[in-house]
Design an enzyme around this catalytic site. Sequence first.
Site, PDB file in Angstrom:
ATOM      1  N   ASP A   1       5.510  -6.404   0.482  1.00  0.00           N
ATOM      2  CA  ASP A   1       4.082  -6.200   0.233  1.00  0.00           C
ATOM      3  C   ASP A   1       3.200  -6.809   1.329  1.00  0.00           C
ATOM      4  OD1 ASP A   1       2.306  -4.862  -1.396  1.00  0.00           O
ATOM      5  OD2 ASP A   1       1.962  -6.566  -2.741  1.00  0.00           O
TER       6      ASP A   1
ATOM      7  N   ASP B   1       4.708 -10.104  -4.251  1.00  0.00           N
ATOM      8  CA  ASP B   1       3.809  -9.653  -5.314  1.00  0.00           C
ATOM      9  C   ASP B   1       4.554  -9.559  -6.639  1.00  0.00           C
ATOM     10  OD1 ASP B   1       1.871  -8.539  -6.891  1.00  0.00           O
ATOM     11  OD2 ASP B   1       1.868  -6.577  -5.889  1.00  0.00           O
TER      12      ASP B   1
ATOM     13  N   LYS C   1       4.921  -7.833 -13.165  1.00  0.00           N
ATOM     14  CA  LYS C   1       5.652  -6.575 -12.981  1.00  0.00           C
ATOM     15  C   LYS C   1       6.969  -6.618 -13.748  1.00  0.00           C
ATOM     16  CE  LYS C   1       4.064  -5.496  -8.268  1.00  0.00           C
ATOM     17  NZ  LYS C   1       3.456  -4.188  -8.555  1.00  0.00           N
TER      18      LYS C   1
ATOM     19  N   ARG D   1      -6.366  -5.236  -3.087  1.00  0.00           N
ATOM     20  CA  ARG D   1      -7.787  -4.959  -2.837  1.00  0.00           C
ATOM     21  C   ARG D   1      -8.624  -6.240  -2.897  1.00  0.00           C
ATOM     22  NH1 ARG D   1      -7.731  -0.831  -7.838  1.00  0.00           N
ATOM     23  NH2 ARG D   1      -5.560  -0.760  -7.165  1.00  0.00           N
TER      24      ARG D   1
ATOM     25  N   LYS E   1      -2.835  -6.070   4.823  1.00  0.00           N
ATOM     26  CA  LYS E   1      -2.515  -6.762   3.571  1.00  0.00           C
ATOM     27  C   LYS E   1      -1.264  -7.614   3.762  1.00  0.00           C
ATOM     28  CE  LYS E   1      -0.895  -5.909  -1.198  1.00  0.00           C
ATOM     29  NZ  LYS E   1      -0.686  -4.909  -2.262  1.00  0.00           N
TER      30      LYS E   1
ATOM     31  N   GLU F   1      -3.958  -6.803  -6.739  1.00  0.00           N
ATOM     32  CA  GLU F   1      -4.368  -7.969  -5.941  1.00  0.00           C
ATOM     33  C   GLU F   1      -4.670  -7.622  -4.487  1.00  0.00           C
ATOM     34  OE1 GLU F   1      -1.347  -7.080  -6.253  1.00  0.00           O
ATOM     35  OE2 GLU F   1      -0.595  -7.285  -4.215  1.00  0.00           O
TER      36      GLU F   1
ATOM     37  N   ASP G   1      -2.366  -7.538 -11.036  1.00  0.00           N
ATOM     38  CA  ASP G   1      -1.437  -6.857 -10.130  1.00  0.00           C
ATOM     39  C   ASP G   1      -2.183  -5.961  -9.123  1.00  0.00           C
ATOM     40  OD1 ASP G   1       0.960  -6.171  -9.025  1.00  0.00           O
ATOM     41  OD2 ASP G   1       1.587  -4.816 -10.646  1.00  0.00           O
TER      42      ASP G   1
END
Length: 497
Positions: A290, A272, A279, A353, A267, A351, A349
């Site tokens: 991230d 993020d 967030k 996956r 990933k 994201e 959020d």
Amino acid sequence: MEFSIKPLIPGRNASGCTVVGVYADKKLSEAGGALDRTAKGYLRRVLDRGDMTGRMGTTLLLHDVPGIASARVMLVGLGPQTEFGENQFRRIVTAAISALAKTGAGDAELHLAELTVGKRDVEWRVMQTACAARVAVYRFEQMKSKPAQDVPALRRVVLAIKAQGDAKRAARGLAQGLALAHGVSLARDLGNLPGNICTPSYLADQARKLAKHYRLKIQVLERADMAKLGMNTLLSVAQGSSQPPKLIVLEYRAGPKSQKPVVLVGKGVTFDTGGISIKPAPEMDEMKFDMSGAGSVLGTIKAIAEMKLPVNLVGIIPATENMPGGRATKPGDIITSMSGQTVEILNTDAEGRLILCDALTYAERYQPAVVIDIATLTGACVIALGHVVSGLFANNEALAHEVLAAGERSGDGAWHLPLHEEYQEQLHSNFADFANIGGRPAGAVTAACFLARFTKKYAWAHLDVAGTAWKSGKEKGSTGRPVPLLTQFLINRAGRR
Ligand code: BES
Ligand code: MN
Ligand code: ZN
């Protein structure tokens, strides 16, 4: 810091510092005992005075020990001899090097790789010593305007071994340990770099550098390439950002031609914000980490390539920012993934996956032996497991055990979590094939369940490293995990150990 290996009799050689171990109950290690005899019982008297008990990780620095050629002697507490295992070994090496780095010693002679650590051979002990030592002195200073003032004097470290006969295996261990440390350092550097520098384009440039240096095959897919392939869930995450997304593919092939590759998918969300499902502000800076999954893929490829390990390895990195904006994906939007399955995005959020699922579909074309994805995927995994072990999910028991064993061996552990079919119901959507979130219960599991819908064609494992890839608080920074686990996994596959 430079390392070398030599069979050395403790006390005979001039160096900045000679380091020996002391078990709990003030019992000197073999090298410690030899040093003490040369020093005519000086160390024994120091121990009897009560200044060093041998408690694990403690150190005591002595100067001008009579009869000893080196300027200093450092005693390192090893803890109880009966409990002295692999994790203790790594910890005392870290303690010794950290303490050494605070002294004025420019060089040191370490009698630690000589210790008995269960059934581990000299190759393993040297590998772990070299890697732990390098990792202990890691610093991230690229972004400071002035170089640090308190640079350790320590430049050269000799790892003492017992016999010349061990030299060959020790040399191999040293090479492997340094390669692993270099991989871990790369992952940490990439994680620690801020989001304004470590963008998807930056990750692609770093991958190109690796490819050039180690003669790897590289491909970087641009937005238009991804659109052609139908990678719409990946693009749906990228569309709120002005940074162009990249899909980076690196291929390292040193194994038998006919051997199917191990595919690592990392990933690479370089920042993020949460997107429209934004967030909260506190600690949002940590979302620069991230992309740690991506960093671990690049770090592992570096380690493996430096080791010249005879394996076939493909790294796939979907890289993007997750930003709010006028073009950003909105909650409720429905996107058709590369697999053809439609996804209702109920929370922008979730994201990770969404970018992984297209990368996992793309992985099919490499006819993988196994696929392992690595992702800072869920806060729920941090709640479940904290910062000690990574969450492991798999659609294949044998693969799960292989990953767990690599984690144990490398001291970079994981814990097997469930993937029962019943959890899939939580992803139900009234409008699309399924949703991208599964509610609060078992959040790490439902995230893995989402990925499982895209990995039916091969043996697959998923590592949720949200709790292990970086540290918060005063020691805030990237850890480089799970590069040690992944590297060990590949070493095991290469049949070297
Ligand atoms: N990158 C985060 C996961 C994360 C959160 C890692 C905190 C480390 C610390 C991920 O993209 C995310 O935001 N996940 C959401 C999923 C939720 C919306 C279903 C989460 O965990 O809150
Ligand atoms: Mn997120
Ligand atoms: Zn994320």
